[in-house]
Design a protein around this motif. Structure first.
Motif, PDB file in Angstrom:
ATOM      1  N   CYS A  72       0.856  -1.279  -0.016  1.00  4.88           N
ATOM      2  CA  CYS A  72      -0.068  -0.061  -0.047  1.00  4.88           C
ATOM      3  C   CYS A  72       0.855   1.342   0.033  1.00  4.88           C
ATOM      4  O   CYS A  72       2.037   1.276   0.371  1.00  4.88           O
ATOM      5  CB  CYS A  72      -1.048   0.150   1.212  1.00  4.88           C
ATOM      6  N   HIS A  73       0.240   2.253  -0.717  1.00  7.67           N
ATOM      7  CA  HIS A  73       0.815   3.556  -0.466  1.00  7.67           C
ATOM      8  C   HIS A  73      -0.276   4.618  -0.237  1.00  7.67           C
ATOM      9  O   HIS A  73      -1.452   4.578  -0.551  1.00  7.67           O
ATOM     10  CB  HIS A  73       1.355   4.014  -1.821  1.00  7.67           C
ATOM     11  N   ILE A 126       0.483 -10.213 -10.494  1.00  9.06           N
ATOM     12  CA  ILE A 126      -0.440  -9.046 -10.028  1.00  9.06           C
ATOM     13  C   ILE A 126      -1.804  -9.662 -10.031  1.00  9.06           C
ATOM     14  O   ILE A 126      -2.291  -9.855 -11.351  1.00  9.06           O
ATOM     15  CB  ILE A 126      -0.198  -7.606 -10.653  1.00  9.06           C
ATOM     16  N   ALA A 127      -2.643  -9.723  -9.126  1.00  9.50           N
ATOM     17  CA  ALA A 127      -3.923 -10.021  -9.128  1.00  9.50           C
ATOM     18  C   ALA A 127      -4.951  -8.905  -9.208  1.00  9.50           C
ATOM     19  O   ALA A 127      -6.113  -8.879  -9.663  1.00  9.50           O
ATOM     20  CB  ALA A 127      -4.449 -10.848  -7.776  1.00  9.50           C
ATOM     21  N   ALA A 128      -4.455  -7.702  -8.662  1.00  9.98           N
ATOM     22  CA  ALA A 128      -5.177  -6.394  -8.446  1.00  9.98           C
ATOM     23  C   ALA A 128      -4.634  -5.342  -8.194  1.00  9.98           C
ATOM     24  O   ALA A 128      -3.504  -5.395  -7.510  1.00  9.98           O
ATOM     25  CB  ALA A 128      -6.292  -6.678  -7.662  1.00  9.98           C
ATOM     26  N   VAL A 129      -4.870  -4.112  -8.839  1.00  3.47           N
ATOM     27  CA  VAL A 129      -4.445  -2.863  -8.351  1.00  3.47           C
ATOM     28  C   VAL A 129      -5.432  -1.972  -8.278  1.00  3.47           C
ATOM     29  O   VAL A 129      -6.202  -1.677  -9.249  1.00  3.47           O
ATOM     30  CB  VAL A 129      -3.355  -2.392  -9.244  1.00  3.47           C
ATOM     31  N   GLU A 130      -5.757  -1.246  -7.257  1.00  2.00           N
ATOM     32  CA  GLU A 130      -6.721  -0.135  -7.141  1.00  2.00           C
ATOM     33  C   GLU A 130      -5.933   1.028  -6.507  1.00  2.00           C
ATOM     34  O   GLU A 130      -5.199   1.084  -5.779  1.00  2.00           O
ATOM     35  CB  GLU A 130      -7.673  -0.662  -6.016  1.00  2.00           C
ATOM     36  N   ALA A 131      -6.787   2.119  -6.985  1.00  3.44           N
ATOM     37  CA  ALA A 131      -6.087   3.456  -6.634  1.00  3.44           C
ATOM     38  C   ALA A 131      -7.273   4.485  -6.587  1.00  3.44           C
ATOM     39  O   ALA A 131      -8.253   4.455  -7.279  1.00  3.44           O
ATOM     40  CB  ALA A 131      -5.147   4.101  -7.447  1.00  3.44           C
ATOM     41  N   VAL A 141      -2.916   3.730  -3.125  1.00  2.00           N
ATOM     42  CA  VAL A 141      -2.995   2.865  -3.810  1.00  2.00           C
ATOM     43  C   VAL A 141      -2.560   1.571  -3.126  1.00  2.00           C
ATOM     44  O   VAL A 141      -2.018   1.281  -2.189  1.00  2.00           O
ATOM     45  CB  VAL A 141      -1.498   3.063  -4.825  1.00  2.00           C
ATOM     46  N   VAL A 142      -3.148   0.323  -3.774  1.00  2.00           N
ATOM     47  CA  VAL A 142      -3.262  -0.945  -3.047  1.00  2.00           C
ATOM     48  C   VAL A 142      -2.843  -1.963  -4.390  1.00  2.00           C
ATOM     49  O   VAL A 142      -3.596  -1.724  -5.117  1.00  2.00           O
ATOM     50  CB  VAL A 142      -4.416  -1.471  -2.253  1.00  2.00           C
ATOM     51  N   VAL A 184       5.669  -2.877  -8.669  1.00  2.00           N
ATOM     52  CA  VAL A 184       4.472  -2.470  -9.330  1.00  2.00           C
ATOM     53  C   VAL A 184       3.816  -1.380  -8.555  1.00  2.00           C
ATOM     54  O   VAL A 184       3.430  -0.445  -9.105  1.00  2.00           O
ATOM     55  CB  VAL A 184       3.289  -3.764  -9.513  1.00  2.00           C
ATOM     56  N   LEU A 185       3.995  -1.496  -7.304  1.00  4.78           N
ATOM     57  CA  LEU A 185       3.539  -0.320  -6.288  1.00  4.78           C
ATOM     58  C   LEU A 185       4.174   0.771  -6.615  1.00  4.78           C
ATOM     59  O   LEU A 185       3.457   1.961  -6.874  1.00  4.78           O
ATOM     60  CB  LEU A 185       3.578  -0.805  -4.845  1.00  4.78           C
TER      61      LEU A 185
END
Length: 121
Positions: A25-26, A65-70, A86-87, A99-100
């Motif tokens: 996470c960010h 990578i299974a998922a990226v949400e922002a 960002v997760v 990737v993060l």
């Protein structure tokens, strides 16, 4: 306005658990100083949504990578306010951490538009 924990819980409910060994996470916040050390009081934030979606489509396709949400909080943001959340969900840290970092850097460079308000302006 979501927070990091809500974003993680939403992803846990939707991603295939066989593909996820970690969440990275960010949580970016408005700093009290500019990058060059001048006192700051706020940021005005806007977003190029087409660029935002393009970056997310690209990073979501990376191996492991299974998922990226922002989420971006737009408008006037004061010191200490959350700005960019960002997760990244994925298999192992060697895939997830890069990737993060790339996602944060690219969103800020390609999609996020900001104007900084210094303390004396």
């Amino acid at each position: 306005m979501p927070n990091i924990q809500e974003m993680i819980e939403r992803l846990k409910a939707t991603v295939d658990p066989a593909k996820v060994g970690m969440f990275a996470c960010h949580n970016g916040v408005v700093r009290a100083t500019s990058r060059d050390g001048k006192p700051a009081r706020a940021l005005d934030i806007d977003c190029d949504r087409d660029a935002w979606e393009r970056v997310l489509r690209d990073v979501r396709s990376r191996p492991g990578i299974a998922a990226v949400e922002a989420h971006l909080n737009t408008g006037r943001r004061e010191v200490g306010d959350d700005v960019l959340l960002v997760v990244v969900a994925g298999d192992i840290r060697e895939n997830v951490f890069p990737v993060l970092e790339e996602t944060v850097n690219r969103l800020k460079a390609e999609a996020v538009k900001k104007k900084e308000w210094l303390a004396n302006s």
